[in-house]
Scaffold this motif. Sequence first.
Motif, short mmCIF file in Angstrom:
data_model
loop_
_atom_site.label_atom_id
_atom_site.label_comp_id
_atom_site.label_asym_id
_atom_site.label_seq_id
_atom_site.Cartn_x
_atom_site.Cartn_y
_atom_site.Cartn_z
N ILE A 399 0.82 -1.21 0.00
CA ILE A 399 0.00 0.00 0.00
C ILE A 399 0.86 1.27 0.00
O ILE A 399 2.06 1.22 0.24
N SER A 400 0.18 2.39 -0.26
CA SER A 400 0.80 3.71 -0.15
C SER A 400 0.02 4.51 0.89
O SER A 400 -1.03 4.07 1.38
N GLY A 401 0.52 5.70 1.20
CA GLY A 401 -0.19 6.56 2.14
C GLY A 401 -1.57 6.95 1.66
O GLY A 401 -2.52 7.05 2.45
N ASP A 402 -1.72 7.15 0.35
CA ASP A 402 -3.01 7.54 -0.21
C ASP A 402 -4.10 6.52 0.06
O ASP A 402 -5.28 6.86 0.15
N ASP A 403 -3.72 5.25 0.16
CA ASP A 403 -4.70 4.20 0.41
C ASP A 403 -5.34 4.34 1.79
O ASP A 403 -6.43 3.82 2.03
N ILE A 404 -4.65 5.03 2.70
CA ILE A 404 -5.20 5.30 4.03
C ILE A 404 -5.87 6.68 4.06
O ILE A 404 -7.00 6.83 4.53
N THR A 405 -5.17 7.68 3.56
CA THR A 405 -5.62 9.07 3.75
C THR A 405 -6.89 9.41 2.99
O THR A 405 -7.56 10.38 3.33
N LYS A 406 -7.25 8.64 1.97
CA LYS A 406 -8.51 8.94 1.28
C LYS A 406 -9.71 8.69 2.20
O LYS A 406 -10.81 9.18 1.95
N TYR A 407 -9.45 7.96 3.31
CA TYR A 407 -10.50 7.75 4.31
C TYR A 407 -10.35 8.64 5.54
O TYR A 407 -11.27 8.75 6.34
N THR A 408 -9.17 9.25 5.71
CA THR A 408 -8.90 9.97 6.97
C THR A 408 -8.72 11.48 6.81
O THR A 408 -8.56 12.18 7.80
N TYR A 409 -8.70 11.99 5.57
CA TYR A 409 -8.58 13.43 5.33
C TYR A 409 -9.93 13.99 4.88
O TYR A 409 -10.61 13.36 4.06
N PRO A 410 -10.27 15.20 5.34
CA PRO A 410 -11.47 15.87 4.80
C PRO A 410 -11.19 16.55 3.46
O PRO A 410 -12.12 16.86 2.71
N ASP A 411 -9.91 16.78 3.15
CA ASP A 411 -9.53 17.47 1.92
C ASP A 411 -8.10 17.09 1.56
O ASP A 411 -7.39 16.49 2.37
N ARG A 412 -7.67 17.44 0.36
CA ARG A 412 -6.28 17.15 -0.04
C ARG A 412 -5.34 18.03 0.79
O ARG A 412 -5.59 19.24 0.95
N GLU A 413 -4.26 17.44 1.28
CA GLU A 413 -3.43 18.13 2.27
C GLU A 413 -1.95 17.86 2.01
O GLU A 413 -1.56 16.74 1.69
N GLU A 414 -1.13 18.92 2.17
CA GLU A 414 0.33 18.74 2.12
C GLU A 414 0.78 18.09 3.42
O GLU A 414 0.41 18.53 4.50
N PHE A 415 1.59 17.03 3.31
CA PHE A 415 2.04 16.34 4.52
C PHE A 415 3.56 16.32 4.65
O PHE A 415 4.09 15.92 5.69
N ILE A 416 4.29 16.75 3.62
CA ILE A 416 5.75 16.67 3.67
C ILE A 416 6.37 17.75 2.79
O ILE A 416 5.79 18.16 1.78
N LYS A 417 7.53 18.24 3.22
CA LYS A 417 8.38 19.09 2.39
C LYS A 417 9.67 18.32 2.14
O LYS A 417 10.20 17.69 3.07
N VAL A 418 10.16 18.35 0.91
CA VAL A 418 11.31 17.52 0.55
C VAL A 418 12.47 18.38 0.07
O VAL A 418 12.30 19.26 -0.78
N LEU A 419 13.64 18.13 0.64
CA LEU A 419 14.87 18.84 0.25
C LEU A 419 15.63 17.98 -0.75
O LEU A 419 16.01 16.84 -0.45
N SER A 420 15.84 18.52 -1.96
CA SER A 420 16.50 17.76 -3.02
C SER A 420 17.78 18.45 -3.47
O SER A 420 17.82 19.69 -3.54
N PRO A 421 18.83 17.70 -3.79
CA PRO A 421 20.07 18.32 -4.29
C PRO A 421 19.84 18.94 -5.66
O PRO A 421 19.02 18.48 -6.44
N LEU A 422 20.58 20.02 -5.95
CA LEU A 422 20.52 20.67 -7.25
C LEU A 422 21.52 19.99 -8.18
O LEU A 422 22.71 19.93 -7.88
N GLY A 423 21.04 19.49 -9.30
CA GLY A 423 21.89 18.71 -10.20
C GLY A 423 23.08 19.47 -10.74
O GLY A 423 24.17 18.92 -10.89
N ASN A 424 22.90 20.77 -11.04
CA ASN A 424 24.00 21.54 -11.65
C ASN A 424 24.72 22.44 -10.65
O ASN A 424 25.53 23.28 -11.03
N ARG A 425 24.41 22.27 -9.37
CA ARG A 425 25.11 23.06 -8.33
C ARG A 425 25.43 22.15 -7.16
O ARG A 425 24.72 22.12 -6.15
N PRO A 426 26.51 21.38 -7.27
CA PRO A 426 26.88 20.46 -6.19
C PRO A 426 26.96 21.17 -4.85
O PRO A 426 27.34 22.35 -4.76
#
Length: 555
Positions: A399-426
């Motif tokens: 399963i994924s998180g969506d398989d649970i949250t479609k029953y537990t959220y009243p609306d679509r919601e941000e749950f995470i912020k993700v920090l990603s490396p920049l490919g052209n700026r090491p």
Amino acid sequence: MNRKLILVIIFCFFDIFQMISHEKTVLSNVEKYKQFGLVWGLLKYHHSEVSKGNYNWDEIFVENVDKLEGVQTQTNLDSFLLNFVVSVEESKIKTDTNMDNVFTKNFDYKWIEQYSGNKELYIKLKKLENNTSIGSYYTSKSGIPTFENEKGFKAFDYKIKSHRLLELFSFWNVIQYYYVNKYLMDKNWFSQLEYFVDDFSNAKTNLEYELAKTKLIVSLNDSHSYYFAKPVSDSLLKFKPPFEIKIVNDTLVITGILNKLGKKDDLKLGDLIVEVNGMDIKSFQKQKIGAKFSSSNDSYLKKWANRWLMRNTKDSIKVKIKRENYITTKYIHLYKTFTDKDYSSLPFFQIEKEWQLIDDNIGYINLKTISKEDITKAFEAFSNTNGIIIDLRNYPKNISGDDITKYTYPDREEFIKVLSPLGNRPSLASFSKPSISIIIDPFKSGGKNSKYYNKKIVLLVDHTTQSKAEYIGMAIQASPTCITVGENTAGSVMNIAIFKLPDGTEFRFTTMGAFYPDGTGVQRKGLKIDHYVKETTSNFTEDQYILKGIELIKK
């Protein structure tokens, strides 16, 4: 004499002294290897031609390291490094020094300042520092680094010093430039380099080499970075006890035992081991397990301690055992193999079904192997319950998180912020979203649902909750009625990168940083916990996590 003139003379004398010292002080091998490895790594990831894969950069490392034997002083080394830099085609430079809206905590190029006395070398290195005209041969330009072109070094031989140093600097530089969680390490990555160089350059045996590599990987403080080479395991885990243990607070409890062998040392189920080799359990675990396994936090070490802590290089081990009012210190036997099959274990409370009603009107769902279809059935069956306990002390397979949250959220919601490396700026990263966000934002979950489950949801987590499980956990936690119960999770949430080292070893590390929408970091810390579970040596066979969940729902 004029005071200003005196000061000028003093400063001139000081500069002359420094210059003479610079020219005549004989450098150690460690210092030479360190400086060359830094420049080699800078070119690998910043030089427009090298970063396209136009050079056999590993071979060039080995060839040049061997030449360092003839370099004696810093002045000689500066010249050597300059010749090395200009030996490759001139780099196309496209400079970007803008640091707005980028994550800079891993940006560390202060070491280039040591070459300010050699103007030509200094200028070339400084230009590379901010160069964005780089290829993607050694890593991708997307937000998720990949290293498909790291194929290993043909004819690698750990007995050859230059090969061992290539192993070190291949590892060290990829972490320096593309590990976004580097700033969270216990020890500054740059400050450890000299110790690593010393370990790798002086390793005489295969065990010493593998221990140096183990120390390197452990220093990442990343629960994704498991590595345990056979020479190391053979040196530590030759003999094993005829029983199983569980760490409860700072005590080891014998939870399963081979009865005949246990009787030989007067060992019984439920015996408490409070010391090993004269050390308390916490100190012993740190010495034996913490030094050999990379972990984001101490909670995650339990995974390996339960499995390996009582293993030893000898066929016995000294323990202090407590049984009711009886305490004794003695040596107990350890074995390579067992012929005894007469096994007993403590009676642990266990729920066998993936989902069911418990304690009158409370729903229970175990996410380990449950299917999407059964989750639908469970939430339909639990619609009128007093609350639901969701067990995430595992790694969900289907399963994924969506398989649970479609029953537990009243609306679509941000749950995470993700920090990603920049490919052209090491060394730099950002909180930007992937291109797929144009279609659907992967960092949001749930959807509009006026009939969402609005009773209490208790999420159970522990040290086995890791990676995808933590990601799903963050999604569930954003449910408006969720309460999280347990202990610190593994603290390694996002995707992993696989990097093949010159000797063929594949090691893994977490490629991105995970944060709650409020900016709270999850890497190393683990998921937010609302109620910590306090297990004791007298109550742990009953599931204190589930009991706490029931208590909170009934309140």
